[in-house]
Design a protein around this motif. Structure first.
Motif, PDB file in Angstrom:
ATOM      1  N   GLY A 182      -6.534 -19.298  35.411  1.00  0.00           N
ATOM      2  CA  GLY A 182      -6.762 -18.901  34.034  1.00  0.00           C
ATOM      3  C   GLY A 182      -6.851 -17.403  33.911  1.00  0.00           C
ATOM      4  N   ALA A 183      -7.025 -16.931  32.684  1.00  0.00           N
ATOM      5  CA  ALA A 183      -7.152 -15.500  32.446  1.00  0.00           C
ATOM      6  C   ALA A 183      -8.471 -14.999  33.025  1.00  0.00           C
ATOM      7  CB  ALA A 183      -7.083 -15.211  30.951  1.00  0.00           C
ATOM      8  N   LEU A 184      -8.505 -13.715  33.371  1.00  0.00           N
ATOM      9  CA  LEU A 184      -9.677 -13.133  34.011  1.00  0.00           C
ATOM     10  C   LEU A 184     -10.924 -13.310  33.147  1.00  0.00           C
ATOM     11  CD1 LEU A 184     -11.056 -11.442  36.186  1.00  0.00           C
ATOM     12  CD2 LEU A 184     -10.218  -9.387  35.014  1.00  0.00           C
ATOM     13  N   ALA A 185     -10.823 -13.004  31.861  1.00  0.00           N
ATOM     14  CA  ALA A 185     -11.985 -13.111  30.978  1.00  0.00           C
ATOM     15  C   ALA A 185     -12.491 -14.546  30.910  1.00  0.00           C
ATOM     16  CB  ALA A 185     -11.641 -12.597  29.585  1.00  0.00           C
ATOM     17  N   LEU A 209     -16.190  -3.131  34.448  1.00  0.00           N
ATOM     18  CA  LEU A 209     -15.098  -3.998  33.995  1.00  0.00           C
ATOM     19  C   LEU A 209     -15.618  -5.026  33.001  1.00  0.00           C
ATOM     20  CD1 LEU A 209     -12.209  -5.158  34.172  1.00  0.00           C
ATOM     21  CD2 LEU A 209     -12.976  -6.465  36.182  1.00  0.00           C
ATOM     22  N   CYS A 210     -16.744  -5.661  33.305  1.00  0.00           N
ATOM     23  CA  CYS A 210     -17.316  -6.650  32.394  1.00  0.00           C
ATOM     24  C   CYS A 210     -17.683  -6.022  31.053  1.00  0.00           C
ATOM     25  CB  CYS A 210     -18.540  -7.311  33.037  1.00  0.00           C
ATOM     26  SG  CYS A 210     -18.149  -8.399  34.411  1.00  0.00           S
ATOM     27  N   ASP A 211     -18.168  -4.785  31.110  1.00  0.00           N
ATOM     28  CA  ASP A 211     -18.510  -4.086  29.867  1.00  0.00           C
ATOM     29  C   ASP A 211     -17.270  -3.870  29.015  1.00  0.00           C
ATOM     30  OD1 ASP A 211     -20.596  -2.615  28.290  1.00  0.00           O
ATOM     31  OD2 ASP A 211     -19.208  -0.953  28.648  1.00  0.00           O
ATOM     32  N   ARG A 212     -16.154  -3.511  29.653  1.00  0.00           N
ATOM     33  CA  ARG A 212     -14.904  -3.328  28.901  1.00  0.00           C
ATOM     34  C   ARG A 212     -14.415  -4.631  28.297  1.00  0.00           C
ATOM     35  NH1 ARG A 212     -13.615  -0.179  33.477  1.00  0.00           N
ATOM     36  NH2 ARG A 212     -12.187  -1.794  34.260  1.00  0.00           N
ATOM     37  N   LEU A 213     -14.670  -5.744  29.008  1.00  0.00           N
ATOM     38  CA  LEU A 213     -14.234  -7.048  28.515  1.00  0.00           C
ATOM     39  C   LEU A 213     -15.242  -7.675  27.550  1.00  0.00           C
ATOM     40  CD1 LEU A 213     -12.889  -8.603  31.845  1.00  0.00           C
ATOM     41  CD2 LEU A 213     -11.539  -7.677  29.944  1.00  0.00           C
ATOM     42  N   GLY A 264      -8.635  -1.880  38.631  1.00  0.00           N
ATOM     43  CA  GLY A 264      -9.389  -0.633  38.724  1.00  0.00           C
ATOM     44  C   GLY A 264     -10.521  -0.624  39.724  1.00  0.00           C
ATOM     45  N   ILE A 265     -10.701  -1.704  40.494  1.00  0.00           N
ATOM     46  CA  ILE A 265     -11.787  -1.768  41.465  1.00  0.00           C
ATOM     47  C   ILE A 265     -11.193  -1.819  42.866  1.00  0.00           C
ATOM     48  CG2 ILE A 265     -13.858  -2.974  42.230  1.00  0.00           C
ATOM     49  CD1 ILE A 265     -14.094  -4.222  39.516  1.00  0.00           C
TER      50      ILE A 265
END
Length: 296
Positions: A182-185, A209-213, A264-265
């Protein structure tokens, strides 16, 4: 205060390893009484009995065991010094490596692989936190430290950081948990995650990354050891956030699958040494001869 007499210490060291006063005296071409006198003087200097007699056998006391541990270190360091200063390029017998506890064990193994199996090399491996490892390096108790970031360098402490490689970080889990993927989010919203502790650079990158999502995923576990993260992922405790090299064998066997690469990680791999006039020659093949050996 009187200094320690190292001749006395060497006689004690020899008897402790032989376990027999008569045999040691014969080997050293000394009388038993002379050898006993040397050990008694050491005991007087230390203020503790080092041996106790059990029948005809000499047995170390608690103080004797402590003294023997130190004597082993002292005389091994002396032999190492001679090898380094007199052998002109001949490899030292020992390489002392410190590895960050959270670093991939597979990476550490790959880094050391060129020396594995060599009869003339002893690898001494220690793991721990960055502060204790860098202190040991500064005190010359380690030859190299493996970290996931470069060490700070200043005029007082001349650390040298060699970047070996970097690897992307992924979400990894069991096939049963991930199913068709599935999609990352969506994955982060539906599944608990196994994370490094907040001190880790991976953790801060993941939180950004979670903050951006716009996500706040459920945390199944916070772990300061990559090997434990691997075990938790295999036990299906959640999706692990880690470099794929940590679970190379599991990915190859299908026990775990890589769901998504996290954008990005990256995890860096650095070999940190101290500027030394007589560096351990074994390091050249590892640090300069093979950047990131075996890392995909």
């Amino acid at each position: 205060m009187a200094h320690l007499n190292y001749n006395h210490l060497r006689y004690f060291w020899a008897v402790a390893h032989d376990g027999n006063l008569t045999r040691t005296a014969e080997r050293l071409n000394l009388s038993q009484s002379a050898l006993s006198t040397q050990i008694r003087k050491l005991e007087e200097r230390l203020g503790h009995a080092l041996f106790e007699r059990r029948g005809r056998q000499l047995v170390l006391t608690e103080a004797g065991r402590i003294a023997l541990d130190h004597a082993d270190t002292i005389f091994a360091a002396g032999e190492e010094m001679l090898d380094t200063l007199q052998a002109e390029g001949r490899a030292r017998r020992a390489l002392r490596v410190g590895a960050l506890a959270t670093l991939s064990r597979n990476f550490t193994l790959a880094f050391l692989r060129p020396l594995l199996g060599r009869a003339d090399v002893e690898i001494i491996l220690r793991s721990g936190g960055p502060a204790e490892l860098m202190q040991a390096l500064e005190q010359l108790n380690l030859d190299v430290v493996l970290l996931n970031q470069p060490a700070a360098r200043d005029a007082m402490t001349r650390f040298v950081s060699q970047k070996l490689d970097e690897q992307g970080v992924s979400l990894v889990g069991t096939p049963a948990r991930l199913g068709p993927g599935g999609a990352l989010a969506d994955l982060l919203a539906r599944h608990p995650v196994i994370l490094p502790t907040p001190e880790s650079g991976l953790r801060s990158g993941f939180e950004a990354l979670c903050d951006r999502l716009g996500l706040r995923p459920q945390i199944a576990a916070e772990v300061d050891d990559m090997a434990m993260m691997r075990l938790l992922a295999r036990a299906d405790a959640g999706l692990a956030v880690l470099p794929p090299i940590v679970v190379t064998d599991e990915l190859a066997s299908g026990a775990l699958v890589e769901a998504q690469r996290l954008p990005g990680i990256v995890e860096g791999f650095y070999a940190v040494t101290l500027e030394r006039r007589f560096p351990n020659p074994l390091l050249r093949a590892l640090v300069h001869g093979a950047a990131a050996p075996g890392v995909a």
